[in-house]
Design an enzyme around this catalytic site. Structure first.
Site, PDB file in Angstrom:
ATOM      1  N   GLY A 120       0.814  -1.217   0.000  1.00 27.93           N
ATOM      2  CA  GLY A 120       0.000   0.000   0.000  1.00 27.93           C
ATOM      3  C   GLY A 120       0.843   1.261   0.000  1.00 27.93           C
ATOM      4  N   ASN A 164      -6.441  -3.258  -1.809  1.00 24.99           N
ATOM      5  CA  ASN A 164      -6.400  -1.810  -2.026  1.00 24.99           C
ATOM      6  C   ASN A 164      -5.043  -1.386  -2.589  1.00 24.99           C
ATOM      7  OD1 ASN A 164      -7.631   0.642  -2.010  1.00 24.99           O
ATOM      8  ND2 ASN A 164      -7.221   1.098   0.135  1.00 24.99           N
ATOM      9  N   SER A 175      -3.527   6.272  14.078  1.00 26.25           N
ATOM     10  CA  SER A 175      -3.918   7.487  13.371  1.00 26.25           C
ATOM     11  C   SER A 175      -4.284   8.587  14.353  1.00 26.25           C
ATOM     12  CB  SER A 175      -5.134   7.150  12.504  1.00 26.25           C
ATOM     13  OG  SER A 175      -5.749   8.316  12.037  1.00 26.25           O
ATOM     14  N   THR A 209      -6.739  10.129  14.134  1.00 23.99           N
ATOM     15  CA  THR A 209      -8.194  10.015  14.282  1.00 23.99           C
ATOM     16  C   THR A 209      -8.570   9.523  15.686  1.00 23.99           C
ATOM     17  OG1 THR A 209     -10.172   9.253  13.141  1.00 23.99           O
ATOM     18  CG2 THR A 209      -8.431   7.653  13.371  1.00 23.99           C
ATOM     19  N   TYR A 236     -14.135   3.567  11.467  1.00 25.00           N
ATOM     20  CA  TYR A 236     -12.695   3.452  11.179  1.00 25.00           C
ATOM     21  C   TYR A 236     -11.880   3.857  12.411  1.00 25.00           C
ATOM     22  CZ  TYR A 236      -8.067   4.873   9.622  1.00 25.00           C
ATOM     23  OH  TYR A 236      -6.713   5.030   9.522  1.00 25.00           O
ATOM     24  N   LYS A 263      -9.362   1.638  15.115  1.00 26.95           N
ATOM     25  CA  LYS A 263      -7.976   1.959  15.514  1.00 26.95           C
ATOM     26  C   LYS A 263      -7.867   2.033  17.040  1.00 26.95           C
ATOM     27  CE  LYS A 263      -5.952   2.397  11.497  1.00 26.95           C
ATOM     28  NZ  LYS A 263      -4.967   1.406  11.069  1.00 26.95           N
ATOM     29  N   ASP A 305     -16.160  17.335   9.751  1.00 22.57           N
ATOM     30  CA  ASP A 305     -14.830  17.960   9.711  1.00 22.57           C
ATOM     31  C   ASP A 305     -14.601  18.870  10.913  1.00 22.57           C
ATOM     32  OD1 ASP A 305     -13.512  16.923   7.567  1.00 22.57           O
ATOM     33  OD2 ASP A 305     -13.827  18.623   6.225  1.00 22.57           O
TER      34      ASP A 305
HETATM   35  P1  NAD Z   1      -3.369   1.583   1.739  1.00 22.33           P
HETATM   36  O1  NAD Z   1      -4.797   1.204   1.546  1.00 22.33           O
HETATM   37  O2  NAD Z   1      -2.628   2.202   0.622  1.00 22.33           O
HETATM   38  O3  NAD Z   1      -2.536   0.308   2.231  1.00 22.33           O
HETATM   39  C1  NAD Z   1      -3.075  -0.714   2.998  1.00 22.33           C
HETATM   40  C2  NAD Z   1      -2.628  -2.026   2.389  1.00 22.33           C
HETATM   41  O4  NAD Z   1      -3.146  -3.112   3.181  1.00 22.33           O
HETATM   42  C3  NAD Z   1      -3.138  -2.235   0.973  1.00 22.33           C
HETATM   43  O5  NAD Z   1      -2.076  -2.642   0.143  1.00 22.33           O
HETATM   44  C4  NAD Z   1      -4.176  -3.353   1.110  1.00 22.33           C
HETATM   45  O6  NAD Z   1      -4.255  -4.146  -0.041  1.00 22.33           O
HETATM   46  C5  NAD Z   1      -3.655  -4.103   2.322  1.00 22.33           C
HETATM   47  N1  NAD Z   1      -4.675  -4.828   3.092  1.00 22.33           N
HETATM   48  C6  NAD Z   1      -5.851  -4.357   3.559  1.00 22.33           C
HETATM   49  N2  NAD Z   1      -6.501  -5.310   4.237  1.00 22.33           N
HETATM   50  C7  NAD Z   1      -5.704  -6.404   4.221  1.00 22.33           C
HETATM   51  C8  NAD Z   1      -5.815  -7.711   4.758  1.00 22.33           C
HETATM   52  N3  NAD Z   1      -6.906  -8.079   5.447  1.00 22.33           N
HETATM   53  N4  NAD Z   1      -4.813  -8.574   4.546  1.00 22.33           N
HETATM   54  C9  NAD Z   1      -3.713  -8.216   3.840  1.00 22.33           C
HETATM   55  N5  NAD Z   1      -3.552  -7.012   3.313  1.00 22.33           N
HETATM   56  C10 NAD Z   1      -4.543  -6.112   3.494  1.00 22.33           C
HETATM   57  O7  NAD Z   1      -3.336   2.519   3.040  1.00 22.33           O
HETATM   58  P2  NAD Z   1      -2.156   3.403   3.615  1.00 22.33           P
HETATM   59  O8  NAD Z   1      -2.504   4.816   3.393  1.00 22.33           O
HETATM   60  O9  NAD Z   1      -0.860   2.880   3.161  1.00 22.33           O
HETATM   61  O10 NAD Z   1      -2.349   3.110   5.166  1.00 22.33           O
HETATM   62  C11 NAD Z   1      -1.609   2.120   5.850  1.00 22.33           C
HETATM   63  C12 NAD Z   1      -2.064   2.086   7.297  1.00 22.33           C
HETATM   64  O11 NAD Z   1      -1.898   3.370   7.871  1.00 22.33           O
HETATM   65  C13 NAD Z   1      -3.539   1.727   7.469  1.00 22.33           C
HETATM   66  O12 NAD Z   1      -3.665   0.903   8.594  1.00 22.33           O
HETATM   67  C14 NAD Z   1      -4.198   3.074   7.729  1.00 22.33           C
HETATM   68  O13 NAD Z   1      -5.353   2.959   8.522  1.00 22.33           O
HETATM   69  C15 NAD Z   1      -3.101   3.813   8.476  1.00 22.33           C
HETATM   70  N6  NAD Z   1      -3.210   5.270   8.351  1.00 22.33           N
HETATM   71  C16 NAD Z   1      -3.254   5.841   7.107  1.00 22.33           C
HETATM   72  C17 NAD Z   1      -3.396   7.216   6.993  1.00 22.33           C
HETATM   73  C18 NAD Z   1      -3.506   7.883   5.642  1.00 22.33           C
HETATM   74  O14 NAD Z   1      -4.024   8.995   5.570  1.00 22.33           O
HETATM   75  N7  NAD Z   1      -3.042   7.279   4.557  1.00 22.33           N
HETATM   76  C19 NAD Z   1      -3.451   8.024   8.130  1.00 22.33           C
HETATM   77  C20 NAD Z   1      -3.377   7.396   9.386  1.00 22.33           C
HETATM   78  C21 NAD Z   1      -3.254   6.014   9.478  1.00 22.33           C
HETATM   79  C1  WQD Z   2      -8.023  17.656   4.714  1.00 22.14           C
HETATM   80  C2  WQD Z   2      -8.628  19.047   4.613  1.00 22.14           C
HETATM   81  C3  WQD Z   2     -11.009  19.059   4.360  1.00 22.14           C
HETATM   82  C4  WQD Z   2     -11.098  17.201   0.396  1.00 22.14           C
HETATM   83  C5  WQD Z   2      -8.695  11.988   6.825  1.00 22.14           C
HETATM   84  C6  WQD Z   2      -9.221  10.995   7.830  1.00 22.14           C
HETATM   85  C7  WQD Z   2      -8.171  10.667   8.855  1.00 22.14           C
HETATM   86  C8  WQD Z   2      -6.833  10.269   8.233  1.00 22.14           C
HETATM   87  C9  WQD Z   2      -6.435  11.141   7.080  1.00 22.14           C
HETATM   88  C10 WQD Z   2      -6.473   7.889   8.378  1.00 22.14           C
HETATM   89  C11 WQD Z   2      -9.916  19.221   5.412  1.00 22.14           C
HETATM   90  C12 WQD Z   2     -10.348  19.626   3.128  1.00 22.14           C
HETATM   91  C13 WQD Z   2     -10.678  17.748   1.600  1.00 22.14           C
HETATM   92  C14 WQD Z   2     -11.676  18.047  -0.575  1.00 22.14           C
HETATM   93  C15 WQD Z   2     -11.380  19.910   0.927  1.00 22.14           C
HETATM   94  N1  WQD Z   2      -6.801   8.942   7.735  1.00 22.14           N
HETATM   95  N2  WQD Z   2     -10.833  19.070   1.859  1.00 22.14           N
HETATM   96  N3  WQD Z   2     -11.808  19.379  -0.271  1.00 22.14           N
HETATM   97  O1  WQD Z   2     -10.203  14.766   6.912  1.00 22.14           O
HETATM   98  O2  WQD Z   2      -7.994  15.595   7.838  1.00 22.14           O
HETATM   99  O3  WQD Z   2      -8.332  13.189   7.499  1.00 22.14           O
HETATM  100  O4  WQD Z   2      -7.530  11.417   6.206  1.00 22.14           O
HETATM  101  O5  WQD Z   2      -6.327   7.658   9.516  1.00 22.14           O
HETATM  102  O6  WQD Z   2      -8.698   9.659   9.659  1.00 22.14           O
HETATM  103  O7  WQD Z   2     -10.361  11.555   8.457  1.00 22.14           O
HETATM  104  O8  WQD Z   2      -8.068  14.635   5.522  1.00 22.14           O
HETATM  105  O9  WQD Z   2      -7.479  15.062   3.184  1.00 22.14           O
HETATM  106  O10 WQD Z   2      -9.871  14.442   3.725  1.00 22.14           O
HETATM  107  O11 WQD Z   2      -9.002  16.678   4.400  1.00 22.14           O
HETATM  108  O12 WQD Z   2     -11.537  21.109   1.141  1.00 22.14           O
HETATM  109  O13 WQD Z   2     -12.097  17.610  -1.656  1.00 22.14           O
HETATM  110  O14 WQD Z   2      -8.997  19.283   3.250  1.00 22.14           O
HETATM  111  O15 WQD Z   2     -12.194  19.749   4.660  1.00 22.14           O
HETATM  112  O16 WQD Z   2      -9.925  20.517   5.922  1.00 22.14           O
HETATM  113  P1  WQD Z   2      -8.748  14.632   6.983  1.00 22.14           P
HETATM  114  P2  WQD Z   2      -8.622  15.133   4.123  1.00 22.14           P
END
Ligand code: NAD
Ligand code: WQD
Length: 335
Positions: free
Chosen positions: A10, A35, A124, A126, A148, A152, A294
Site C-alpha cells: 500500500g 487496495n 492514526s 483520528t 474506522y 484503531k 470535519d
Molecule cells: P493503503 O490502503 O494504501 O494500504 C493498505 C494495504 O493493506 C493495501 O495494500 C491493502 O491491499 C492491504 N490490506 C488491507 N486489508 C488487508 C488484509 N486483510 N490482509 C492483507 N492485506 C490487506 O493505506 P495506507 O494509506 O498505506 O495506510 C496504511 C495504514 O496506515 C492503514 O492501517 C491506515 O489505517 C493507516 N493510516 C493511514 C493514513 C492515511 O491517511 N493514509 C493516516 C493514518 C493512518
Molecule cells: C483535509 C482538509 C477538508 C477534500 C482523513 C481521515 C483521517 C486520516 C487522514 C487515516 C480538510 C479539506 C478535503 C476536498 C477539501 N486517515 N478538503 N476538499 O479529513 O484531515 O483526514 O484522512 O487515519 O482519519 O479523516 O483529511 O485530506 O480528507 O481533508 O476542502 O475535496 O482538506 O475539509 O480541511 P482529513 P482530508
C-alpha cells in the site's frame, strides 16, 4: 533485521519498504491487494535494484502469517494492513471491524504462536476525535467519531492489554497525522480507487485534468484564511519515522503511542497554492459548505517523537507537492 510489512504494497507500506531496505533491513511484504496493485513490486524493484519477497495473503489467515514469520525468521512486524476510508467505514462497519480488528487479532495469534513479539502498529490521529486543545499531544483524551477511528482505538487498547500481559512484548503505536507526497523517484505514490476523498489526491486529479475543480469544504473556519488546517507529513518522513521506531523497539519493551506529524498546521488554500507552484498548473476551486464531521484545525505536538525516537520531519509542503506531482504524471501512464 528481518521485517514483515503487512499491507506493505500500500501507500505508506511501499515507501517504508524503500527506507528500511536502504537502511539494510530485509523486508518481506504480506498483502492481499484489496487496495493496491501487484505492479508496485516491479516499481519497488526499479528503485531498490532488488526484488522484495511477497506473500499474497490476508492477515486473517493466521496459519499463513505464522508460516511466513517462521519461514523468513521475522524479528519485527509493521502492521499497515487495514481499511482506511472514513465514509466507507460508516456505511460498512462490519467490514472495517472484520478487517482491522479481526485482522490484528489474527496477526497477534500468529506472532505469539511463533514467539515474535515486536510490533509497530499504524495508528492514526483520528484516535483523538475532535481536538480539545492544540497542538495535540499523546496525553490528549482519545475517542472516535466513526467506525474506522473506533477500529484503531480498539486495536490500540487491545495492544496495551497484550503488552501488559507479557513483558516480552514490544509494541509501538504510531499515530500518523495527514500523510501526503511520494518517493522522490515518482515511481510509487498514493493510488486511491475512484474519486479521491482526501485533499491532496483530489488536487492532483484536478491538476492532471481528470477532475474539473476542487470543492474547498468551508471558507468560514476560525483559521488564518477560513479553510481547514491539518498537519501534512511527507510520506518519506513518515517512512523514516518507522525506521526510528524500530530502533527504539529493539531496546524498549512495553506499549507506547507516539505522534508522527510535522507539528505544523497548513490550510487547504496553502496546500492548493503550493501544488499550483509545484505543478505549474492553475487549479480551479470553489469554496463550498463545510463537510460533515470535519474539524477546523488539527496538528500534532511532536516533542515525544523527537525525544524518544530521535526523529523529526525534514521535508516541507513544497517537497510534498513536487514529489506527489511527479508520481501523478508517472501514474497517468500506468495500465
Ligand atoms: P493503503 O490502503 O494504501 O494500504 C493498505 C494495504 O493493506 C493495501 O495494500 C491493502 O491491499 C492491504 N490490506 C488491507 N486489508 C488487508 C488484509 N486483510 N490482509 C492483507 N492485506 C490487506 O493505506 P495506507 O494509506 O498505506 O495506510 C496504511 C495504514 O496506515 C492503514 O492501517 C491506515 O489505517 C493507516 N493510516 C493511514 C493514513 C492515511 O491517511 N493514509 C493516516 C493514518 C493512518
Ligand atoms: C483535509 C482538509 C477538508 C477534500 C482523513 C481521515 C483521517 C486520516 C487522514 C487515516 C480538510 C479539506 C478535503 C476536498 C477539501 N486517515 N478538503 N476538499 O479529513 O484531515 O483526514 O484522512 O487515519 O482519519 O479523516 O483529511 O485530506 O480528507 O481533508 O476542502 O475535496 O482538506 O475539509 O480541511 P482529513 P482530508
Amino acid at each position: 533485521m528481518n521485517i514483515l510489512l503487512t499491507g506493505g504494497a500500500g501507500y505508506i507500506g511501499s515507501h517504508t519498504a524503500v527506507t528500511l531496505t536502504e537502511a539494510g533491513h530485509q523486508i518481506v511484504i504480506f498483502d492481499n491487494f484489496c487496495n493496491s496493485d501487484k505492479s508496485v513490486l516491479d516499481r519497488l524493484e526499479r528503485i531498490l535494484k532488488k526484488r522484495l519477497p511477497l506473500i499474497d495473503g490476508d492477515v486473517r489467515n493466521t496459519a499463513l502469517i505464522a508460516q511466513t514469520l517462521e519461514k523468513f525468521q521475522i524479528d519485527t512486524v509493521i502492521h499497515f494492513a487495514g481499511l482506511k476510508a472514513v465514509g466507507e467505514s460508516v456505511d460498512r462497519p462490519i467490514e472495517y471491524y472484520a478487517n482491522n480488528v479481526q485482522g490484528t487479532i489474527s496477526l497477534l495469534e500468529a506472532m505469539s504462536l511463533v514467539n515474535v513479539k515486536s510490533l509497530v502498529f499504524s495508528s492514526s490521529a483520528t484516535v483523538y476525535g475532535d481536538p480539545q486543545y492544540l497542538p495535540i499531544d499523546e496525553e490528549h483524551p482519545t475517542s472516535a467519531t466513526n467506525a474506522y477511528g473506533r477500529s484503531k482505538l480498539h486495536i490500540e487498547e487491545m495492544l496495551k492489554d497484550v503488552a501488559n500481559s507479557d513483558r516480552e512484548w514490544k509494541i509501538i503505536c504510531l499515530r500518523y497525522f495527514n500523510p501526503v507526497g511520494a518517493h522522490e523517484s515518482g515511481l510509487i505514490g498514493e493510488d486511491p480507487n475512484g474519486i479521491p476523498n482526501n485533499l491532496v489526491p483530489y488536487i492532483a486529479q484536478v491538476a492532471i485534468g481528470n477532475l474539473e475543480k476542487l470543492s474547498v469544504y468551508g471558507g468560514d473556519y476560525p483559521t488564518l484564511d477560513g479553510t481547514g488546517v491539518r498537519d501534512y507529513i511527507h510520506v518519506m518522513d513518515l517512512a523514516e519515522g518507522h525506521l526510528a521506531a524500530l530502533n527504539y523497539l529493539s531496546t524498549n519493551p512495553g506499549w507506547i503511542a507516539v505522534n508522527l506529524g510535522a507539528g505544523k498546521g497548513i490550510s487547504v488554500l496553502e496546500v492548493l497554492n503550493e501544488y499550483e507552484k509545484a505543478s505549474a498548473k492553475s487549479i480551479r476551486y470553489s469554496i463550498e459548505k463545510r463537510r460533515a464531521g470535519d474539524i477546523a484545525s488539527c496538528f500534532a505536538k511532536v516533542d515525544k517523537a523527537k525525544k524518544i525516537l530521535g526523529w523529526q520531519t525534514k521535508r516541507n509542503v513544497h517537497d510534498m507537492c513536487a514529489s506527489g506531482w511527479l508520481w501523478q504524471q508517472y501514474r497517468k501512464n500506468l495500465p
